[in-house]
Write an enzyme that holds these catalytic residues in place. Structure first.
Site, PDB file in Angstrom:
ATOM      1  N   CYS A 156       0.867  -1.176   0.000  1.00 43.66           N
ATOM      2  CA  CYS A 156       0.000   0.000   0.000  1.00 43.66           C
ATOM      3  C   CYS A 156       0.899   1.220   0.000  1.00 43.66           C
ATOM      4  CB  CYS A 156      -0.914  -0.010   1.232  1.00 43.66           C
ATOM      5  SG  CYS A 156      -1.925   1.480   1.399  1.00 43.66           S
ATOM      6  N   GLU A 170      -4.414   1.177  -5.609  1.00 45.43           N
ATOM      7  CA  GLU A 170      -3.529   0.103  -6.041  1.00 45.43           C
ATOM      8  C   GLU A 170      -3.469   0.128  -7.559  1.00 45.43           C
ATOM      9  OE1 GLU A 170      -0.734  -1.571  -5.698  1.00 45.43           O
ATOM     10  OE2 GLU A 170      -1.575  -1.933  -3.701  1.00 45.43           O
TER      11      GLU A 170
END
Length: 222
Positions: free
Chosen positions: A2, A103
């Site tokens: 992340c 993402e």
């Protein structure tokens, strides 16, 4: 991993959701939160005070604070093994307040960014670790890292890892020093896929210098 997320929920709503006080410091919504920025966390210190900590964990024993640039994430599977995280796992856990994350999906035409959040668009908490580093000259940096796990069915189409989003009923377990490592490890699992949404967004998010509400608009509507 992340590497970017969002936290644009108004402070008043965050205070209600997490039953905590907001810090008396300047704050702006983040539509492209990036490493090294000060971002809201709630520590396992029993104070119920939201604190702005730097993203990128600097262990208290580190000689060079630049190590934080490499420690923005911690894999749930190795928390008890890696020296950078094992002490923090036992003693310094935190909630990292968020309302979505980005993402990138690899395709033959390049990497496509996605915004990923909850279906109800409510704020949530990543499982995190924190630490307090002090230089020989007395400079103090308080920092955090976000724990990641294997992706659920929805996120796996985009990436094989995702941040650990704690279920609301697990947040207090994560902050409870008496719960113990077995209980903490048990809740570090993928969030239910059927409660999440994901859609492609503009490649403008690739630059951490860009930070505006348009970043979370679905690409097909722009």
């Amino acid at each position: 991993m992340c590497g970017r997320y969002t936290i644009f929920t108004e402070p008043r709503r965050l205070m209600e959701r997490f039953r905590a006080e907001w810090p008396d410091v300047p704050w702006q919504p983040r539509y492209n939160a990036a490493p090294t920025q000060p971002l809201p966390t709630l520590l396992n210190d029993g104070t119920r005070r939201i604190r702005l900590f730097r993203w990128g964990l600097i262990p208290h024993w580190a000689e060079d604070p630049a190590i934080g640039n490499r420690l923005i994430n911690a894999r749930a599977e190795t928390l008890t093994i890696r020296p950078s995280f094992r002490e923090a796992f036992r003693r310094r856990r935190c909630l990292v307040l968020a309302d979505g994350f980005y993402e990138w999906q690899r395709t033959p035409h390049g990497r496509i960014p996605y915004w990923i959040g909850l279906q109800d668009r409510e704020p949530f908490a990543f499982a995190g670790l924190w630490d307090r580093w002090e230089s020989p000259e007395g400079k103090v940096i308080e920092s955090f890292t976000i724990i990641t796990t294997a992706a659920n069915e929805r996120v796996a189409r985009i990436h094989d890892r995702m941040p650990v989003i704690l279920l609301p009923e697990h947040e207090e377990i994560w902050l409870d020093d008496t719960a113990g490592p077995r209980a903490w490890q048990e809740i570090l699992r993928p969030y239910p896929a059927d409660r999440m949404i994901a859609y492609p967004v503009s490649a403008r998010v690739n630059s951490p210098r860009v930070d505006d509400p348009a970043l979370i608009e679905p690409l097909r509507e722009r």
